[in-house]
Design an enzyme around this catalytic site. Sequence first.
Site, PDB file in Angstrom:
ATOM      1  N   GLY A  29      -3.895  10.320   0.900  1.00 28.86           N
ATOM      2  CA  GLY A  29      -4.498   9.286   1.734  1.00 28.86           C
ATOM      3  C   GLY A  29      -5.009   8.169   0.851  1.00 28.86           C
ATOM      4  O   GLY A  29      -5.840   8.403  -0.025  1.00 28.86           O
ATOM      5  N   SER A  30      -4.527   6.958   1.018  1.00 27.91           N
ATOM      6  CA  SER A  30      -4.832   5.924   0.036  1.00 27.91           C
ATOM      7  C   SER A  30      -4.381   4.549   0.540  1.00 27.91           C
ATOM      8  O   SER A  30      -4.284   4.328   1.732  1.00 27.91           O
ATOM      9  CB  SER A  30      -4.150   6.270  -1.285  1.00 27.91           C
ATOM     10  N   ARG A  31      -4.052   3.667  -0.405  1.00 24.58           N
ATOM     11  CA  ARG A  31      -3.717   2.291  -0.030  1.00 24.58           C
ATOM     12  C   ARG A  31      -2.841   1.643  -1.099  1.00 24.58           C
ATOM     13  O   ARG A  31      -2.933   1.978  -2.281  1.00 24.58           O
ATOM     14  CB  ARG A  31      -5.027   1.534   0.139  1.00 24.58           C
TER      15      ARG A  31
ATOM     16  N   MET B 154      -2.900   3.908   4.055  1.00 18.83           N
ATOM     17  CA  MET B 154      -2.161   5.108   4.438  1.00 18.83           C
ATOM     18  C   MET B 154      -3.140   6.217   4.802  1.00 18.83           C
ATOM     19  O   MET B 154      -3.987   6.585   3.989  1.00 18.83           O
ATOM     20  CB  MET B 154      -1.272   5.580   3.282  1.00 18.83           C
TER      21      MET B 154
END
Length: 238
Positions: free
Chosen positions: A195-197, A107
């Site tokens: 912001g990440s995953r 993301m």
Amino acid sequence: MPASRKDALNLLSTFIKPMHPEGKRFVAIFAAGTVGLFLVASVLGWIGVGLTIWCYYFFRDPHRVTPTRPGVIVSPADGIVSLIEPAVPPAELGMADTPLTRISVFMSVFDCHVNRSPIAGEITSVAYRPGKFVSASLDKASTDNERNGVCLRLAGGQELAVVQIAGLVARRIVCFVKQGDRLSTGDRFGLIRFGSRLDVYLPPDVAPLVAVGQTMIAGETVLAELDMAGTEGADADE
């Protein structure tokens, strides 16, 4: 309602989405900072306006239409499929230490960050583990970064794990669920700032239906499907 007004409202809803409650204080902070920037210089104030709008947009929580077909596994996050590979689920979830197919969805700071359950099931464990904050697009983020994992027991007895992973900018993982809760496919269960995953560990012998580079929509894009015929047969044997 007149047709013209209805059309205007539909157009407005296309651009203005509901905001998740987690974002309220952040938007308030950005707005307060914007007022201060206007006192310094108007050009800085307008930059603050842009950042405040971005913050609101970041915490948007749009309605999603989740597939109702039995056995469907949907994406838990908006973003791009960055990795598909075999991997052992995080040890803290208490799952078997055999490799499963892992689908990673990255993301960016422009994606919606509300996370949704990939499938219906009962939560058997929720486990947080502190860690680093390397870029979430890297493979080692799954093992090195701060993370929060959720293990679901599905109707047929299989297990599926979904793991929230912090990234280079992200500094806060939020999880709304606990062990013993039951989730339906597409239910909101958490979010990550900024912001990440997310990693999804599919049950054994379940093949992915997506490819690296494909764009995902949380709660809507189908990642994989269970073999419902095989599941029904196993239930009948029991």
